[in-house]
Write a protein that holds these residues in place. Structure first.
Motif, short mmCIF file in Angstrom:
data_model
loop_
_atom_site.label_atom_id
_atom_site.label_comp_id
_atom_site.label_asym_id
_atom_site.label_seq_id
_atom_site.Cartn_x
_atom_site.Cartn_y
_atom_site.Cartn_z
N UNK A 1 5.10 70.38 16.62
CA UNK A 1 5.59 71.61 17.28
C UNK A 1 4.58 72.10 18.30
N UNK A 2 3.28 72.02 17.97
CA UNK A 2 2.24 72.39 18.92
C UNK A 2 2.28 71.49 20.16
N UNK A 3 2.47 70.19 19.93
CA UNK A 3 2.57 69.25 21.05
C UNK A 3 3.76 69.57 21.93
N UNK A 4 4.87 69.91 21.28
CA UNK A 4 6.07 70.29 22.05
C UNK A 4 5.76 71.48 22.95
N UNK A 5 5.12 72.48 22.39
CA UNK A 5 4.83 73.69 23.17
C UNK A 5 3.88 73.41 24.33
N UNK A 6 2.96 72.45 24.16
CA UNK A 6 2.06 72.08 25.26
C UNK A 6 2.82 71.43 26.42
N UNK A 7 3.87 70.69 26.08
CA UNK A 7 4.59 69.92 27.10
C UNK A 7 5.80 70.64 27.68
N UNK A 8 6.28 71.67 27.02
CA UNK A 8 7.53 72.28 27.45
C UNK A 8 7.37 73.16 28.69
N UNK A 9 8.48 73.35 29.36
CA UNK A 9 8.58 74.30 30.46
C UNK A 9 8.69 75.68 29.82
N UNK A 10 7.72 76.53 30.06
CA UNK A 10 7.69 77.84 29.41
C UNK A 10 8.88 78.71 29.72
N UNK B 1 12.01 77.53 30.46
CA UNK B 1 13.26 76.94 29.96
C UNK B 1 13.23 76.69 28.46
N UNK B 2 12.04 76.59 27.87
CA UNK B 2 11.92 76.35 26.43
C UNK B 2 12.22 74.93 26.00
N UNK B 3 12.24 74.00 26.95
CA UNK B 3 12.46 72.58 26.68
C UNK B 3 11.48 71.77 27.51
N UNK B 4 11.34 70.50 27.16
CA UNK B 4 10.51 69.60 27.95
C UNK B 4 11.39 69.00 29.04
N UNK C 1 1.31 66.10 30.97
CA UNK C 1 1.13 64.85 30.23
C UNK C 1 -0.34 64.55 29.91
N UNK C 2 -1.26 64.95 30.76
CA UNK C 2 -2.68 64.68 30.50
C UNK C 2 -3.16 65.40 29.25
N UNK C 3 -2.53 66.52 28.91
CA UNK C 3 -2.91 67.26 27.70
C UNK C 3 -2.66 66.45 26.43
N UNK C 4 -1.74 65.49 26.53
CA UNK C 4 -1.40 64.66 25.37
C UNK C 4 -1.91 63.23 25.52
N UNK C 5 -2.79 62.99 26.48
CA UNK C 5 -3.34 61.65 26.68
C UNK C 5 -2.40 60.70 27.39
#
Length: 117
Positions: free
Chosen positions: A30-39, A41-44, A53-57
Motif C-alpha cells: 500500500x505504501x508503494x502504491x501511494x508512492x507511485x499513484x497520481x495524487x 486521481x488516486x490511481x497509478x 518509478x525511480x522511487x521504486x528502483x
C-alpha cells in the motif's frame, strides 16, 4: 509477461513476506502504491508511474516496460491501476511468492477433499 519478473528485477516479495508477515507485506505494498499513484486521481497512471518509478528502483525501465506493467495489472481496463490491481500485480510478478501460494492452495484443497471423502 504474466507471472514473470520484468527485466530480471530481484524478487524481494518473499523475503518481505517472511520478515513482515502478511499484514506487514500488504502495508508495504500500500505504501508503494501511494508512492507511485497520481495524487489527484488516486490511481497509478502511466505518467505517475514514469514520474515516480525511480522511487521504486524502476528508473532503468523503458516507457514500453512501464506501459506493459500498467497494461498487465489493469484488470478493469480503465488504463490505470487502483490499489487492489497494484497489489495483485506485485504478487503476479513475484514468481516465488506465486509458487508458494500455489502450493498452499493445493494443500488446502487436498485437505478439503480428504475431509469431504
Amino acid at each position: 509477461m504474466a507471472g514473470q519478473n520484468p527485466r530480471n528485477v530481484e524478487d524481494l516479495l518473499p523475503l518481505m513476506a517472511q520478515k513482515l508477515g502478511g499484514d506487514g507485506l500488504i502495508g508495504e505494498l500500500c505504501n508503494g502504491f501511494e508512492l507511485l499513484m497520481d495524487g489527484d486521481k488516486g490511481v497509478i497512471t502511466f505518467d505517475s508511474l514514469r514520474k515516480n518509478s525511480a522511487l521504486m528502483g524502476l528508473q532503468d525501465f523503458s516507457d514500453d516496460d512501464l506501459m506493459n506493467m500498467l497494461r498487465e495489472g489493469d484488470i478493469d481496463g480503465d488504463g490505470a491501476l487502483n490499489q487492489m490491481e497494484f497489489c495483485v500485480l506485485m504478487f503476479r510478478l513475484s514468481p516465488r511468492l506465486m509458487a508458494e501460494s500455489e502450493l498452499l492452495l493445493e494443500s488446502v484443497l487436498q485437505q478439503e477433499f480428504d475431509n469431504y471423502y
